[in-house]
Design a protein around this motif. Structure first.
Motif, PDB file in Angstrom:
ATOM      1  N   UNK A   1       0.839  -1.217   0.000  1.00  0.00           N
ATOM      2  CA  UNK A   1       0.000   0.000   0.000  1.00  0.00           C
ATOM      3  C   UNK A   1       0.871   1.263   0.000  1.00  0.00           C
ATOM      4  N   UNK A   2       2.031   1.162   0.650  1.00  0.00           N
ATOM      5  CA  UNK A   2       2.911   2.336   0.744  1.00  0.00           C
ATOM      6  C   UNK A   2       3.419   2.780  -0.630  1.00  0.00           C
ATOM      7  N   UNK A   3       3.552   1.834  -1.564  1.00  0.00           N
ATOM      8  CA  UNK A   3       3.979   2.189  -2.926  1.00  0.00           C
ATOM      9  C   UNK A   3       2.894   3.048  -3.577  1.00  0.00           C
ATOM     10  N   UNK A   4       1.640   2.621  -3.363  1.00  0.00           N
ATOM     11  CA  UNK A   4       0.521   3.382  -3.941  1.00  0.00           C
ATOM     12  C   UNK A   4       0.457   4.763  -3.281  1.00  0.00           C
ATOM     13  N   UNK A   5       0.752   4.806  -1.992  1.00  0.00           N
ATOM     14  CA  UNK A   5       0.717   6.098  -1.285  1.00  0.00           C
ATOM     15  C   UNK A   5       1.699   7.086  -1.930  1.00  0.00           C
ATOM     16  N   UNK A   6       2.965   6.669  -2.094  1.00  0.00           N
ATOM     17  CA  UNK A   6       3.890   7.656  -2.666  1.00  0.00           C
ATOM     18  C   UNK A   6       3.603   7.937  -4.138  1.00  0.00           C
ATOM     19  N   UNK A   7       3.056   6.910  -4.858  1.00  0.00           N
ATOM     20  CA  UNK A   7       2.716   7.147  -6.273  1.00  0.00           C
ATOM     21  C   UNK A   7       1.628   8.210  -6.412  1.00  0.00           C
ATOM     22  N   UNK A   8       0.582   8.086  -5.590  1.00  0.00           N
ATOM     23  CA  UNK A   8      -0.532   9.044  -5.651  1.00  0.00           C
ATOM     24  C   UNK A   8      -0.032  10.438  -5.251  1.00  0.00           C
ATOM     25  N   UNK A   9       0.761  10.492  -4.183  1.00  0.00           N
ATOM     26  CA  UNK A   9       1.267  11.774  -3.686  1.00  0.00           C
ATOM     27  C   UNK A   9       2.165  12.443  -4.732  1.00  0.00           C
ATOM     28  N   UNK A  10       3.084  11.689  -5.306  1.00  0.00           N
ATOM     29  CA  UNK A  10       3.977  12.256  -6.335  1.00  0.00           C
ATOM     30  C   UNK A  10       3.164  12.782  -7.513  1.00  0.00           C
ATOM     31  N   UNK A  11       2.132  11.984  -7.907  1.00  0.00           N
ATOM     32  CA  UNK A  11       1.357  12.357  -9.097  1.00  0.00           C
ATOM     33  C   UNK A  11       0.616  13.675  -8.884  1.00  0.00           C
ATOM     34  N   UNK A  12      -0.062  13.796  -7.739  1.00  0.00           N
ATOM     35  CA  UNK A  12      -0.801  15.045  -7.455  1.00  0.00           C
ATOM     36  C   UNK A  12       0.192  16.213  -7.392  1.00  0.00           C
ATOM     37  N   UNK A  13       1.326  15.982  -6.716  1.00  0.00           N
ATOM     38  CA  UNK A  13       2.338  17.039  -6.579  1.00  0.00           C
ATOM     39  C   UNK A  13       2.853  17.492  -7.937  1.00  0.00           C
ATOM     40  N   UNK A  14       3.188  16.540  -8.780  1.00  0.00           N
ATOM     41  CA  UNK A  14       3.841  16.907 -10.034  1.00  0.00           C
ATOM     42  C   UNK A  14       2.889  17.529 -11.052  1.00  0.00           C
ATOM     43  N   UNK A  15       1.623  17.075 -11.055  1.00  0.00           N
ATOM     44  CA  UNK A  15       0.660  17.716 -11.958  1.00  0.00           C
ATOM     45  C   UNK A  15       0.517  19.186 -11.551  1.00  0.00           C
ATOM     46  N   UNK A  16       0.423  19.418 -10.248  1.00  0.00           N
ATOM     47  CA  UNK A  16       0.278  20.795  -9.749  1.00  0.00           C
ATOM     48  C   UNK A  16       1.545  21.611 -10.035  1.00  0.00           C
TER      49      UNK A  16
END
Ligand SMILES: CCCCCCCCCCCCC[C@@H](O)CC(=O)SCCNC(=O)CCNC(=O)[C@H](O)C(C)(C)COP(=O)(O)OP(=O)(O)OC[C@H]1O[C@@H](n2cnc3c(N)ncnc32)[C@H](O)[C@@H]1OP(=O)(O)O
Length: 245
Positions: free
Chosen positions: A123-138
């Motif tokens: 689950x932790x992999x999904x956590x950082x993936x989602x966080x990175x994605x939101x951060x980088x799109x912004x």
């Protein structure tokens, strides 16, 4: 690690302030940065959409990393150019701050998630993936609109507020993933070099990972406080006065 203001850096818009005067960024540099930021925004958007589609279709996070890994590896590795941008001076952010940020991400992608298949469904992999994605799109859309001198306030607001929650969440995802990898690394001795060998050198990846985890303690606050200073500067117009020494 000095802040970009303290470095005299921290600016990459079409017009840059230098010693109180405005300095134009060359047309070629501006065009390249617009291309780079548009490409990165698009890349992370594609990744985000692929993750949402995967979850809707499969109803589980298992297999998600595997399905998006090519896009992730390409765009996160492409981000190495950010260190080059700072080094050549087209983006006047600290090379050190950017270097720590980018190298920790590259490390997570290639030397943890790619190399240790057994942890890809954590689950932790999904956590950082989602966080990175939101951060980088912004972040990349912020840079793009800023370069075009048409920056919507909500993107600016998101860039300098989301990180307050997303940074600790991303760090938690990364640390939990490394932690989950430790037993496998210990058992297999991967990427390790035991004595005796012809180079007479020993290296233990297991202990290296523990050192990496501890290195977050001094390094992460530097990045976080750097972003808090950027936030004060951009959202509240605070001027950070350089020291004479
Ligand atoms: C070998 C093993 C190594 C292991 C190391 C282990 C230690 C690791 C500790 C660190 C942990 C990091 C964890 C991290 O991965 C977790 C996350 O990322 S979670 C998600 C949340 N993260 C974030 O929100 C931060 C994202 N990253 C950044 O924002 C940047 O990378 C950072 C360098 C941290 C800050 O960027 P910057 O200093 O550039 O701030 P600004 O955005 O305010 O920009 C300043 C000005 O520069 C202009 N700029 C910058 N880049 C560009 C660009 N690409 N194009 C155009 N312009 C650019 C920007 O517009 C600003 O200009 P102005 O002042 O005019 O507005």
């Amino acid at each position: 690690m000095a802040s970009s203001e303290e470095d005299g850096g921290g600016n990459g818009s079409v017009e840059e302030k230098e010693n109180g005067k405005k300095r134009s960024l060359g047309a070629l540099a501006t065009a390249w940065l617009i291309f780079y930021n548009v490409a990165m925004t698009a890349g992370w958007l594609v990744l985000g959409i692929a993750m949402v589609r995967f979850y809707i279709q499969k109803g589980t996070h298992r297999g998600l990393f595997r399905s998006v890994q090519k896009t992730l590896k390409f765009f996160q590795t492409f981000a190495l150019l950010e260190v080059v941008h700072c080094a050549v001076g087209i983006v006047r952010t600290s090379v050190l701050v950017t270097g720590v940020q980018v190298s920790s991400r590259i490390f997570m992608v290639w030397f943890i998630a790619h190399s240790i298949k057994q942890i890809q469904n954590e689950e932790s992999v999904i956590l950082f993936l989602v966080v990175w994605t939101v951060t980088e799109i912004t972040r990349y859309s912020f840079y793009t609109f800023n370069l075009l001198n048409h920056l919507p306030y909500f993107i600016k607001w998101a860039r300098y507020n989301f990180f307050i929650i997303l940074y600790p969440a991303g760090v938690a995802g990364e640390l939990l993933t490394i932690y989950a990898a430790l037993p496998y690394v210990k058992k297999t001795g991967m990427f390790s070099l035991r004595l005796p060998n012809k180079y007479n050198v020993s290296f233990d990846y297991y202990y290296f990972l523990i050192i990496v985890m501890f290195s977050y303690i001094p390094l992460f606050p530097q990045l976080y406080f750097h972003m808090l200073r950027q936030r004060r500067k951009v959202l509240h117009g605070e001027v950070i006065v350089e020291k004479d020494d």
